[in-house]
Design a protein around this motif. Structure first.
Motif, PDB file in Angstrom:
ATOM      1  N   ASP A   1       0.831  -1.204   0.000  1.00 20.08           N
ATOM      2  CA  ASP A   1       0.000   0.000   0.000  1.00 20.08           C
ATOM      3  C   ASP A   1       0.865   1.254   0.000  1.00 20.08           C
ATOM      4  OD1 ASP A   1      -2.600   1.244   0.030  1.00 20.08           O
ATOM      5  OD2 ASP A   1      -2.244   1.745   2.132  1.00 20.08           O
ATOM      6  N   GLY A   2       1.935   1.245   0.786  1.00 16.66           N
ATOM      7  CA  GLY A   2       2.839   2.394   0.838  1.00 16.66           C
ATOM      8  C   GLY A   2       3.531   2.642  -0.489  1.00 16.66           C
ATOM      9  N   GLN A   3       3.972   1.573  -1.148  1.00 16.13           N
ATOM     10  CA  GLN A   3       4.602   1.714  -2.462  1.00 16.13           C
ATOM     11  C   GLN A   3       3.627   2.315  -3.469  1.00 16.13           C
ATOM     12  OE1 GLN A   3       7.750   1.022  -3.819  1.00 16.13           O
ATOM     13  NE2 GLN A   3       8.385   0.920  -1.689  1.00 16.13           N
ATOM     14  N   LEU A   4       2.394   1.843  -3.440  1.00 17.80           N
ATOM     15  CA  LEU A   4       1.387   2.376  -4.355  1.00 17.80           C
ATOM     16  C   LEU A   4       1.113   3.845  -4.069  1.00 17.80           C
ATOM     17  CD1 LEU A   4      -1.069  -0.644  -4.545  1.00 17.80           C
ATOM     18  CD2 LEU A   4       0.520   0.135  -6.319  1.00 17.80           C
ATOM     19  N   GLU A   5       1.017   4.201  -2.798  1.00 17.82           N
ATOM     20  CA  GLU A   5       0.769   5.594  -2.433  1.00 17.82           C
ATOM     21  C   GLU A   5       1.948   6.491  -2.788  1.00 17.82           C
ATOM     22  OE1 GLU A   5      -2.138   6.895  -1.600  1.00 17.82           O
ATOM     23  OE2 GLU A   5      -2.874   4.855  -1.883  1.00 17.82           O
ATOM     24  N   ASP A   6       3.167   5.981  -2.611  1.00 14.48           N
ATOM     25  CA  ASP A   6       4.361   6.781  -2.899  1.00 14.48           C
ATOM     26  C   ASP A   6       4.519   7.096  -4.381  1.00 14.48           C
ATOM     27  OD1 ASP A   6       4.963   6.794  -0.220  1.00 14.48           O
ATOM     28  OD2 ASP A   6       6.577   5.309  -0.366  1.00 14.48           O
ATOM     29  N   THR A   7       3.869   6.322  -5.238  1.00 15.23           N
ATOM     30  CA  THR A   7       3.995   6.541  -6.674  1.00 15.23           C
ATOM     31  C   THR A   7       2.764   7.221  -7.274  1.00 15.23           C
ATOM     32  OG1 THR A   7       3.218   4.285  -7.086  1.00 15.23           O
ATOM     33  CG2 THR A   7       5.611   4.622  -6.992  1.00 15.23           C
TER      34      THR A   7
ATOM     35  N   ILE B   1      -0.970   1.965 -14.033  1.00 13.91           N
ATOM     36  CA  ILE B   1      -0.226   0.778 -13.584  1.00 13.91           C
ATOM     37  C   ILE B   1      -0.548   0.507 -12.114  1.00 13.91           C
ATOM     38  CG2 ILE B   1       2.082  -0.146 -13.104  1.00 13.91           C
ATOM     39  CD1 ILE B   1       3.022   1.512 -15.598  1.00 13.91           C
ATOM     40  N   ARG B   2      -0.531   1.562 -11.304  1.00 14.85           N
ATOM     41  CA  ARG B   2      -0.864   1.427  -9.880  1.00 14.85           C
ATOM     42  C   ARG B   2      -2.263   0.860  -9.702  1.00 14.85           C
ATOM     43  NH1 ARG B   2      -2.008   5.940  -7.987  1.00 14.85           N
ATOM     44  NH2 ARG B   2      -1.903   5.378  -5.813  1.00 14.85           N
TER      45      ARG B   2
END
Length: 139
Positions: free
Chosen positions: A31-37, A47-48
């Protein structure tokens, strides 16, 4: 434990999720990776969104197997495609945004993009997802 009825085999019990089991929410790392991008570019947002959908959708075993192969296991897969995208984006001949770079810098950027694409295509552990897909299918 109600969502995981046990299969009785001699000497052990294996939990099997029921067809009505809830799909778990995203873990903090994904979730953090998705939010950071978020918000970088509409293409990245798509893509996200696709990753989030795949992670949260109630998939069948067959869909899971096919998705694993498509992401990283088959000869043509998403990781290789992303590597080729990086190769294209780092090539000044294909990305006019890099036309201002000095010749030596442009060459270094292009070579790094090519190396990244090569590493994803040749060194990525696709055999792990291929093996996982095979186990799901019972191969």
């Amino acid at each position: 434990m109600d969502d995981y009825p046990a299969i009785h085999t001699p000497g052990r019990m294996a939990p099997i999720p029921s067809r009505t089991a809830q799909v778990e929410p995203l873990d903090d790392e994904l979730d953090g990776q998705l939010e950071d991008t978020a918000g970088i570019h509409p293409g990245v947002d798509q893509i996200r969104d696709g990753i989030r959908l795949l992670a949260l959708d109630r998939l069948t075993a067959d869909q899971t197997q096919t998705i694993l192969s498509t992401i990283a296991g088959a000869d043509a897969n998403i990781l290789t495609t992303l590597g080729l995208l990086v190769q294209r984006l780092t090539n000044p001949a294909q990305n006019p945004a890099l036309s201002h770079l000095a010749e030596d810098t442009a060459k270094d950027v292009r070579v790094l993009g090519e190396r990244f694409a090569y590493d994803l295509a040749e060194l990525a552990p696709g055999e792990h997802t291929t093996e996982a897909a095979g186990l799901i299918d019972g191969i």
